[in-house]
Design a protein around this motif. Sequence first.
Motif, short mmCIF file in Angstrom:
data_model
loop_
_atom_site.label_atom_id
_atom_site.label_comp_id
_atom_site.label_asym_id
_atom_site.label_seq_id
_atom_site.Cartn_x
_atom_site.Cartn_y
_atom_site.Cartn_z
N ASP A 146 1.05 -1.14 -0.01
CA ASP A 146 0.09 -0.24 0.38
C ASP A 146 0.87 1.48 0.44
OD1 ASP A 146 -2.49 1.05 0.11
OD2 ASP A 146 -2.32 1.38 2.22
N VAL A 147 1.59 1.40 0.96
CA VAL A 147 2.89 2.31 1.18
C VAL A 147 3.13 1.95 -0.22
CG1 VAL A 147 4.71 3.69 1.99
CG2 VAL A 147 3.16 2.67 2.99
N GLY A 148 4.09 1.56 -0.67
CA GLY A 148 4.32 1.60 -2.21
C GLY A 148 3.94 1.78 -3.44
N SER A 149 3.08 1.84 -3.17
CA SER A 149 1.31 2.28 -4.59
C SER A 149 1.60 3.08 -4.10
CB SER A 149 0.77 1.10 -4.67
OG SER A 149 0.32 0.21 -4.59
N SER A 150 1.28 3.76 -3.23
CA SER A 150 0.98 5.22 -2.62
C SER A 150 2.20 6.65 -3.30
CB SER A 150 0.64 5.56 -1.33
OG SER A 150 -1.09 5.04 -0.77
N LEU A 151 3.14 5.81 -2.53
CA LEU A 151 4.17 6.75 -3.07
C LEU A 151 4.69 7.01 -4.64
CD1 LEU A 151 6.84 5.40 -0.42
CD2 LEU A 151 5.33 7.93 -0.88
N GLY A 152 4.21 5.47 -5.39
CA GLY A 152 4.04 5.84 -6.99
C GLY A 152 5.72 4.10 -7.12
N PHE A 153 5.94 3.79 -6.56
CA PHE A 153 6.66 2.80 -6.92
C PHE A 153 5.92 1.51 -7.68
CE2 PHE A 153 8.79 2.91 -2.67
CZ PHE A 153 9.40 4.78 -2.85
N TRP A 154 5.02 1.47 -7.54
CA TRP A 154 4.81 0.48 -7.79
C TRP A 154 2.92 0.62 -8.49
CZ3 TRP A 154 7.56 -1.87 -3.90
CH2 TRP A 154 6.81 -2.01 -2.94
N ILE A 155 2.45 -0.31 -9.48
CA ILE A 155 1.41 0.49 -9.99
C ILE A 155 0.55 -1.62 -10.08
CG2 ILE A 155 -0.26 1.25 -11.76
CD1 ILE A 155 1.67 2.68 -12.82
N VAL A 156 -0.58 -1.50 -8.93
CA VAL A 156 -0.62 -3.17 -8.72
C VAL A 156 -2.35 -2.12 -10.09
CG1 VAL A 156 -2.58 -4.60 -8.33
CG2 VAL A 156 -0.81 -3.16 -6.78
N ARG A 157 -2.10 -3.03 -11.54
CA ARG A 157 -3.74 -3.14 -12.64
C ARG A 157 -4.85 -3.42 -12.01
NH1 ARG A 157 -1.44 1.21 -15.94
NH2 ARG A 157 0.40 1.62 -16.23
N GLU A 158 -4.15 -5.08 -12.01
CA GLU A 158 -5.02 -6.07 -11.50
C GLU A 158 -5.14 -6.95 -10.41
OE1 GLU A 158 -7.17 -9.14 -14.32
OE2 GLU A 158 -5.71 -8.63 -15.11
N LEU A 186 4.36 -11.13 -14.25
CA LEU A 186 3.19 -10.52 -13.78
C LEU A 186 3.06 -8.62 -14.88
CD1 LEU A 186 3.00 -10.81 -10.08
CD2 LEU A 186 2.21 -11.40 -12.52
N SER A 187 4.30 -8.04 -15.23
CA SER A 187 4.58 -6.67 -15.76
C SER A 187 4.00 -7.66 -17.13
CB SER A 187 5.87 -7.01 -15.53
OG SER A 187 5.85 -5.30 -16.73
N SER A 188 4.04 -8.52 -17.91
CA SER A 188 4.02 -9.09 -19.69
C SER A 188 2.59 -9.24 -19.89
CB SER A 188 4.85 -10.45 -19.75
OG SER A 188 4.35 -10.73 -19.12
N ARG A 189 1.98 -9.27 -18.33
CA ARG A 189 0.63 -10.22 -18.13
C ARG A 189 -0.66 -8.67 -18.26
NH1 ARG A 189 -1.85 -14.20 -18.06
NH2 ARG A 189 -0.96 -15.82 -18.73
N GLY A 190 0.81 -7.55 -17.81
CA GLY A 190 -0.15 -6.30 -17.36
C GLY A 190 -0.70 -6.10 -16.14
N ILE A 191 -0.55 -6.53 -14.82
CA ILE A 191 -0.70 -6.58 -13.76
C ILE A 191 0.02 -6.06 -12.97
CG2 ILE A 191 -1.49 -8.40 -11.92
CD1 ILE A 191 -0.87 -10.89 -14.03
N PHE A 192 1.13 -6.20 -12.84
CA PHE A 192 2.33 -5.33 -11.95
C PHE A 192 3.09 -5.09 -12.57
CE2 PHE A 192 5.41 -4.97 -8.12
CZ PHE A 192 4.57 -4.72 -8.01
N HIS A 193 3.15 -3.29 -12.11
CA HIS A 193 4.82 -2.45 -12.14
C HIS A 193 5.39 -1.51 -12.12
CE1 HIS A 193 2.99 -3.16 -17.22
NE2 HIS A 193 2.14 -3.24 -16.58
N LEU A 194 6.91 -2.14 -12.34
CA LEU A 194 7.41 -1.34 -10.97
C LEU A 194 7.99 0.31 -12.01
CD1 LEU A 194 9.96 -3.87 -10.29
CD2 LEU A 194 8.27 -3.05 -8.90
N VAL A 195 7.66 1.35 -11.02
CA VAL A 195 7.70 2.33 -11.94
C VAL A 195 8.70 3.05 -11.23
CG1 VAL A 195 5.97 4.39 -12.71
CG2 VAL A 195 5.05 2.41 -11.80
#
Length: 184
Positions: free
Chosen positions: A45-57, A111-120
């Motif tokens: 949750d903190v990583g998503s809030s800080l923009g470290f990664w994006i959870v798309r699905e 996970l990144s290639s499937r569009g589920i999770f991306h390290l940003v």
Amino acid sequence: MSNQILLWSMLVVPWLSLFFMNKEDLKRYMPVGVLAVATSVIIGDVGSSLGFWIVRETAYPLYHIMPFNIGLNLALTMWVFKFSYHQFWLYMITNAVLDLSFNFFLFQFILSSRGIFHLVNISPFQSFLITTTHALLLYGYQKWQEGIFMRSVSPASSQYLQPALAKPLPQDRAENGLKNENDE
């Protein structure tokens, strides 16, 4: 294979593996597994809030919680502790291999290639440092947890103590031919 099947399998299959762990080990390592889940959810949750990664699905109906945290993380934490606890370097090497494979292979490619999770805004190596710190926290918690139980189950100090209800009453002692403490 659809993303939902992959995500649900990361949630359910690891839990099924716990049927092969004996009952004592389940009781011993479940608290550290639950702590691993709680702290992983907070880190996510903190990583998503800080923009470290994006959870798309995520697995429906979970919103931002990755099924990886609830299933795979809990089960792997318990299995790693079962086989490597009390051997710190083995624990750290095992965690390093698992963390490297998750950060560089699972997160970056699958996970990144499937569009589920991306390290940003974080590299896989920085994510590896976070997971290694997390592993150190879990090891320290388990050491603390073991210390609590070891002190509370000290048989040397209470070897002959019995609860009051387990002691025979004076009339029961006389009926069974035993001496009372006052009969001496």
